[in-house]
Design a protein around this motif. Structure first.
Motif, PDB file in Angstrom:
ATOM      1  N   GLU A 180      -0.822  -7.804  -3.813  1.00  0.00           N
ATOM      2  CA  GLU A 180      -1.864  -6.950  -3.232  1.00  0.00           C
ATOM      3  C   GLU A 180      -1.467  -6.478  -1.841  1.00  0.00           C
ATOM      4  O   GLU A 180      -1.669  -5.314  -1.486  1.00  0.00           O
ATOM      5  CB  GLU A 180      -3.200  -7.704  -3.186  1.00  0.00           C
ATOM      6  CG  GLU A 180      -3.828  -7.933  -4.548  1.00  0.00           C
ATOM      7  CD  GLU A 180      -4.084  -6.612  -5.292  1.00  0.00           C
ATOM      8  OE1 GLU A 180      -4.558  -5.657  -4.642  1.00  0.00           O
ATOM      9  OE2 GLU A 180      -3.781  -6.547  -6.487  1.00  0.00           O
ATOM     10  N   GLU A 181      -0.929  -7.391  -1.045  1.00  0.00           N
ATOM     11  CA  GLU A 181      -0.486  -7.016   0.309  1.00  0.00           C
ATOM     12  C   GLU A 181       0.635  -5.987   0.246  1.00  0.00           C
ATOM     13  O   GLU A 181       0.724  -5.071   1.076  1.00  0.00           O
ATOM     14  CB  GLU A 181      -0.008  -8.266   1.065  1.00  0.00           C
ATOM     15  CG  GLU A 181      -1.137  -9.211   1.445  1.00  0.00           C
ATOM     16  CD  GLU A 181      -0.621 -10.531   1.982  1.00  0.00           C
ATOM     17  OE1 GLU A 181      -1.346 -11.159   2.790  1.00  0.00           O
ATOM     18  OE2 GLU A 181       0.487 -10.948   1.584  1.00  0.00           O
ATOM     19  N   ARG A 182       1.429  -6.118  -0.765  1.00  0.00           N
ATOM     20  CA  ARG A 182       2.551  -5.189  -0.906  1.00  0.00           C
ATOM     21  C   ARG A 182       2.053  -3.787  -1.263  1.00  0.00           C
ATOM     22  O   ARG A 182       2.555  -2.786  -0.749  1.00  0.00           O
ATOM     23  CB  ARG A 182       3.482  -5.724  -2.003  1.00  0.00           C
ATOM     24  CG  ARG A 182       4.826  -5.072  -2.003  1.00  0.00           C
ATOM     25  CD  ARG A 182       5.758  -5.769  -2.951  1.00  0.00           C
ATOM     26  NE  ARG A 182       7.051  -5.115  -2.947  1.00  0.00           N
ATOM     27  CZ  ARG A 182       8.009  -5.372  -3.807  1.00  0.00           C
ATOM     28  NH1 ARG A 182       7.824  -6.308  -4.734  1.00  0.00           N
ATOM     29  NH2 ARG A 182       9.158  -4.720  -3.741  1.00  0.00           N
ATOM     30  N   ILE A 183       1.075  -3.721  -2.158  1.00  0.00           N
ATOM     31  CA  ILE A 183       0.479  -2.418  -2.503  1.00  0.00           C
ATOM     32  C   ILE A 183      -0.082  -1.759  -1.252  1.00  0.00           C
ATOM     33  O   ILE A 183       0.146  -0.571  -0.998  1.00  0.00           O
ATOM     34  CB  ILE A 183      -0.634  -2.607  -3.570  1.00  0.00           C
ATOM     35  CG1 ILE A 183      -0.012  -3.069  -4.896  1.00  0.00           C
ATOM     36  CG2 ILE A 183      -1.414  -1.303  -3.756  1.00  0.00           C
ATOM     37  CD1 ILE A 183      -1.047  -3.504  -5.921  1.00  0.00           C
ATOM     38  N   GLN A 184      -0.778  -2.534  -0.449  1.00  0.00           N
ATOM     39  CA  GLN A 184      -1.386  -2.009   0.775  1.00  0.00           C
ATOM     40  C   GLN A 184      -0.298  -1.519   1.750  1.00  0.00           C
ATOM     41  O   GLN A 184      -0.418  -0.439   2.340  1.00  0.00           O
ATOM     42  CB  GLN A 184      -2.227  -3.106   1.439  1.00  0.00           C
ATOM     43  CG  GLN A 184      -2.970  -2.682   2.690  1.00  0.00           C
ATOM     44  CD  GLN A 184      -4.094  -1.701   2.410  1.00  0.00           C
ATOM     45  OE1 GLN A 184      -4.650  -1.659   1.300  1.00  0.00           O
ATOM     46  NE2 GLN A 184      -4.439  -0.879   3.400  1.00  0.00           N
ATOM     47  N   GLN A 185       0.767  -2.317   1.905  1.00  0.00           N
ATOM     48  CA  GLN A 185       1.839  -1.950   2.830  1.00  0.00           C
ATOM     49  C   GLN A 185       2.531  -0.658   2.403  1.00  0.00           C
ATOM     50  O   GLN A 185       2.781   0.233   3.221  1.00  0.00           O
ATOM     51  CB  GLN A 185       2.864  -3.101   2.917  1.00  0.00           C
ATOM     52  CG  GLN A 185       4.128  -2.775   3.697  1.00  0.00           C
ATOM     53  CD  GLN A 185       3.909  -2.533   5.176  1.00  0.00           C
ATOM     54  OE1 GLN A 185       2.846  -2.830   5.717  1.00  0.00           O
ATOM     55  NE2 GLN A 185       4.895  -1.953   5.823  1.00  0.00           N
TER      56      GLN A 185
ATOM     57  N   GLU B  25      -4.728   5.056   7.665  1.00  0.00           N
ATOM     58  CA  GLU B  25      -5.891   5.439   6.859  1.00  0.00           C
ATOM     59  C   GLU B  25      -5.444   5.598   5.413  1.00  0.00           C
ATOM     60  O   GLU B  25      -4.996   6.668   4.988  1.00  0.00           O
ATOM     61  CB  GLU B  25      -6.493   6.739   7.385  1.00  0.00           C
ATOM     62  CG  GLU B  25      -7.003   6.671   8.811  1.00  0.00           C
ATOM     63  CD  GLU B  25      -8.144   5.671   8.955  1.00  0.00           C
ATOM     64  OE1 GLU B  25      -8.940   5.521   7.990  1.00  0.00           O
ATOM     65  OE2 GLU B  25      -8.226   5.019  10.009  1.00  0.00           O
ATOM     66  N   VAL B  26      -5.519   4.492   4.661  1.00  0.00           N
ATOM     67  CA  VAL B  26      -4.997   4.488   3.299  1.00  0.00           C
ATOM     68  C   VAL B  26      -5.991   5.159   2.353  1.00  0.00           C
ATOM     69  O   VAL B  26      -7.170   4.784   2.276  1.00  0.00           O
ATOM     70  CB  VAL B  26      -4.716   3.051   2.826  1.00  0.00           C
ATOM     71  CG1 VAL B  26      -4.250   3.049   1.382  1.00  0.00           C
ATOM     72  CG2 VAL B  26      -3.682   2.407   3.737  1.00  0.00           C
ATOM     73  N   SER B  27      -5.508   6.157   1.623  1.00  0.00           N
ATOM     74  CA  SER B  27      -6.355   6.865   0.665  1.00  0.00           C
ATOM     75  C   SER B  27      -6.204   6.246  -0.718  1.00  0.00           C
ATOM     76  O   SER B  27      -5.253   5.498  -0.983  1.00  0.00           O
ATOM     77  CB  SER B  27      -5.951   8.342   0.609  1.00  0.00           C
ATOM     78  OG  SER B  27      -4.624   8.459   0.123  1.00  0.00           O
ATOM     79  N   GLU B  28      -7.141   6.574  -1.592  1.00  0.00           N
ATOM     80  CA  GLU B  28      -7.082   6.058  -2.956  1.00  0.00           C
ATOM     81  C   GLU B  28      -5.840   6.575  -3.667  1.00  0.00           C
ATOM     82  O   GLU B  28      -5.189   5.837  -4.427  1.00  0.00           O
ATOM     83  CB  GLU B  28      -8.337   6.479  -3.731  1.00  0.00           C
ATOM     84  CG  GLU B  28      -8.411   5.918  -5.147  1.00  0.00           C
ATOM     85  CD  GLU B  28      -8.422   4.397  -5.176  1.00  0.00           C
ATOM     86  OE1 GLU B  28      -7.866   3.809  -6.133  1.00  0.00           O
ATOM     87  OE2 GLU B  28      -8.949   3.766  -4.234  1.00  0.00           O
ATOM     88  N   SER B  29      -5.487   7.817  -3.385  1.00  0.00           N
ATOM     89  CA  SER B  29      -4.307   8.394  -4.031  1.00  0.00           C
ATOM     90  C   SER B  29      -3.040   7.677  -3.564  1.00  0.00           C
ATOM     91  O   SER B  29      -2.100   7.481  -4.336  1.00  0.00           O
ATOM     92  CB  SER B  29      -4.204   9.895  -3.736  1.00  0.00           C
ATOM     93  OG  SER B  29      -4.065  10.111  -2.337  1.00  0.00           O
ATOM     94  N   ALA B  30      -3.051   7.265  -2.272  1.00  0.00           N
ATOM     95  CA  ALA B  30      -1.894   6.531  -1.745  1.00  0.00           C
ATOM     96  C   ALA B  30      -1.774   5.180  -2.434  1.00  0.00           C
ATOM     97  O   ALA B  30      -0.665   4.721  -2.751  1.00  0.00           O
ATOM     98  CB  ALA B  30      -2.013   6.363  -0.234  1.00  0.00           C
ATOM     99  N   LEU B  31      -2.908   4.524  -2.663  1.00  0.00           N
ATOM    100  CA  LEU B  31      -2.883   3.234  -3.358  1.00  0.00           C
ATOM    101  C   LEU B  31      -2.361   3.391  -4.783  1.00  0.00           C
ATOM    102  O   LEU B  31      -1.575   2.571  -5.270  1.00  0.00           O
ATOM    103  CB  LEU B  31      -4.282   2.618  -3.376  1.00  0.00           C
ATOM    104  CG  LEU B  31      -4.792   2.069  -2.034  1.00  0.00           C
ATOM    105  CD1 LEU B  31      -6.278   1.709  -2.138  1.00  0.00           C
ATOM    106  CD2 LEU B  31      -3.985   0.830  -1.628  1.00  0.00           C
ATOM    107  N   GLN B  32      -2.825   4.471  -5.466  1.00  0.00           N
ATOM    108  CA  GLN B  32      -2.374   4.705  -6.834  1.00  0.00           C
ATOM    109  C   GLN B  32      -0.869   5.014  -6.861  1.00  0.00           C
ATOM    110  O   GLN B  32      -0.143   4.562  -7.746  1.00  0.00           O
ATOM    111  CB  GLN B  32      -3.167   5.870  -7.458  1.00  0.00           C
ATOM    112  CG  GLN B  32      -4.634   5.556  -7.676  1.00  0.00           C
ATOM    113  CD  GLN B  32      -4.855   4.302  -8.512  1.00  0.00           C
ATOM    114  OE1 GLN B  32      -4.184   4.076  -9.534  1.00  0.00           O
ATOM    115  NE2 GLN B  32      -5.802   3.456  -8.079  1.00  0.00           N
TER     116      GLN B  32
END
Length: 550
Positions: free
Chosen positions: A522-527, A536-543
């Motif tokens: 999870e931390e890696r996805i966020q990073q 400012e992490v967007s939903e598209s960035a997470l995907q």
């Protein structure tokens, strides 16, 4: 392989302990967070010089400790040669004291920096951005070809013979120079030597000749005085011998009356015997002394010759002249000896030259045979990295000179695009192209090198998008045969890692510290999402991050 790293009181790091996997690890973090500090700490473990600026707290010592797994890399000979205890899990420790002094240990045995650097060269290759410039250096280019050509054993033998060859060349040069110098003095030295030899000098004869000269020069005077002595001794009426006999007779008549008279008689008898002996020797010497003008002339001439030689050579004795004679003889003889030595050295050099030329020829052939394979491999990898039209020319020419790894001179030409002319690599390749070429080279060398670990420090400079993905895949592929680290700013590369570490910097009151954290999924996805879109992490960035990690 690097198993773990422990850092205490170094730069912005108070305390850090991290284990590493044997696969592909990526390290990310904002600029200035401390990635370069990690490399600096590893550099100290590998033998780089240190100073007090490395200490976070100037009152405490800095300790950096790295654990390496060595079991698969045949490093026991290094430990034996340096009298060190070998362990499959070897600990290298570096300490920097507040005094500024530095200490290094391998498995708790103190070592110097040279030993540390030598061991480090077998363990870890840190490839930073500035090292890409090595690719333009002929020595490194030859090193690449030699790895593919598997010239390692031949080059070691070549270097060994080259050392002997150069030593023999130096010896020959010195002998020739000495012979030239001696030949300049040869005639003069020969003249001086013959002059001394013709004098037939004998140590100590000067004093004897001087005595003889005195005698021969005063024969009449000596004989006159001996005649007077003998006359006084042997005169029939008043001679010394006659009178002594009368005295002896008188004492013999009275010696029975007192022990004192007897003692006087004994003393007189002794004196009589001594004087009689002296008189006899005077007679003998008187008979021996005769006038001999020829001998006088001969002795005088010999002494004059000795005096002239003493003056000429500025010494005070025949002994010193004989030492000079020996020295001159050695110099004259040495010219002949040097001539023999020079001929022998020339023969030995010829043998060494034939041997070293043979090895150099094989090295050159191997290089020429390896070039097509190396070129093909580089082009295949560069094609994956968006440089499908890139091409190389490796021009190898054999020189008459002997270089560190053979007799070849190498010129590497590069063309990035179809239809463009070839040019020197360092002049025509851009920074991004150099990074991709270096990665291609390192990828190829990974199949030939037995180096356990490589660290790429932002080798991805100047690339992005699909090319970055391909670079990550190449590094991941390299990790099948060696441990690979990549310090990167690109999410595409970060997503390819088997392990992901984040370097971060935090402030506590008046101090700032750096930390290295192994990220969870999870931390890696966020990073990675932050690397894609910022804080400012967007939903598209997470995907997108999840898609990259897939």
């Amino acid at each position: 392989m690097l198993l773990s790293l422990s850092i205490k009181n170094y730069a912005l790091i108070e305390s850090l302990e991290t284990d590493f996997s044997n696969q592909f690890s990526v390290i990310t973090g904002e600029t200035g967070a401390g990635k370069s500090i990690l490399l600096g700490a590893l550099g100290l473990v590998l033998g780089n010089r240190a100073d007090l600026t490395s200490l976070k707290n100037k009152e405490q010592k800095c300790i950096i400790e790295a654990v390496f797994l060595l079991s698969n890399y045949n490093l026991q000979p290094f430990f034996q040669e340096n009298d060190l205890d070998y362990e499959d899990k070897t600990i290298i420790r570096r300490e920097i004291l507040p005094s500024g002094k530095s200490r290094a240990f391998i498995n708790d045995s103190p070592v110097n920096l040279q030993e540390l650097q030598e061991l480090g060269s077998y363990l870890l290759d840190i490839h930073s951005q500035h090292q890409t410039r090595e690719l333009t250096e002929e020595s490194y280019q030859l090193e690449i070809i030699d790895a593919v050509a598997e010239n390692g054993v031949a080059i070691l033998k070549y270097k060994s013979i080259l050392t002997s060859f150069k030593a023999k060349q130096k010896e020959l040069k010195q002998m020739i120079a000495e012979k030239v110098a001696l030949e300049k003095e040869y005639e003069y030295n020969s003249f001086l030597l013959n002059e001394l030899l013709s004098a037939n000098l004998v140590d100590g004869e000067q004093e004897l000749l001087e005595q003889e000269l005195e005698q021969l020069s005063n024969v009449e005077f000596i004989k006159e005085n001996f005649a007077r002595i003998l006359a006084v001794a042997n005169e029939e009426q008043i001679g010394v011998i006659v009178n002594l006999k009368e005295m002896k007779l008188g004492l013999q008549k009275v010696m029975a009356f007192s022990p004192i008279y007897a003692q006087l008689q004994e003393r007189l008898q002794s004196s009589f015997i001594e004087i009689e002996d002296i008189v006899n020797e005077c007679e003998q010497n008187n008979d021996k002394i005769i006038a001999d003008p020829e001998r006088l002339e001969l002795v005088n001439t010999k002494l004059q010759s000795i005096y002239n030689l003493l003056k000429k050579h500025q010494v005070g004795s025949i002994h010193e002249l004989l030492l000079i004679q020996t020295e001159l003889d050695n110099k004259v003889v040495k010219v002949d000896d040097l001539e023999i030595g020079i001929k022998n050295a020339e023969k030995e050099l010829l043998v060494l030259k034939e041997e070293i030329d043979g090895i150099a020829t094989n090295i050159s052939k191997n290089r020429i045979n390896a070039v097509p394979h190396l070129t093909k491999k580089i082009k295949e990898i560069l094609s994956q990295l968006g440089m499908a039209e890139a091409n190389f020319q490796f021009e190898i020419t054999v020189s008459e000179d002997y270089f560190a790894t053979g007799k070849d001179e190498l010129n590497v030409l590069f063309s990035a695009n179809k239809g463009t002319s070839f040019g020197a690599l360092k002049k025509v390749a851009s920074g991004g192209e150099m990074s991709r070429i270096m990665l291609a080279i390192k990828s190829i060398l990974a199949n030939y090198s037995k180096l356990p670990t490589i660290i790429f420090d932002e080798i991805d400079t100047g690339v992005s998008g699909e090319i970055a993905i391909k670079m990550g895949e190449i590094m991941k592929d390299m990790s099948k045969t060696m441990q690979v680290f990549a310090i990167t700013h690109l999410p595409q590369i970060a997503a390819k890692g088997d392990s992901h570490y984040k370097v971060s910097k935090r402030s506590y009151g008046e101090t700032t510290i750096s930390e290295l954290i192994l990220l969870s999924t999870e931390e890696r996805i966020q990073q990675i999402a932050e690397m894609l879109s910022g804080k400012e992490v967007s939903e598209s960035a997470l995907q997108h991050a999840k898609a990259l990690l897939n």
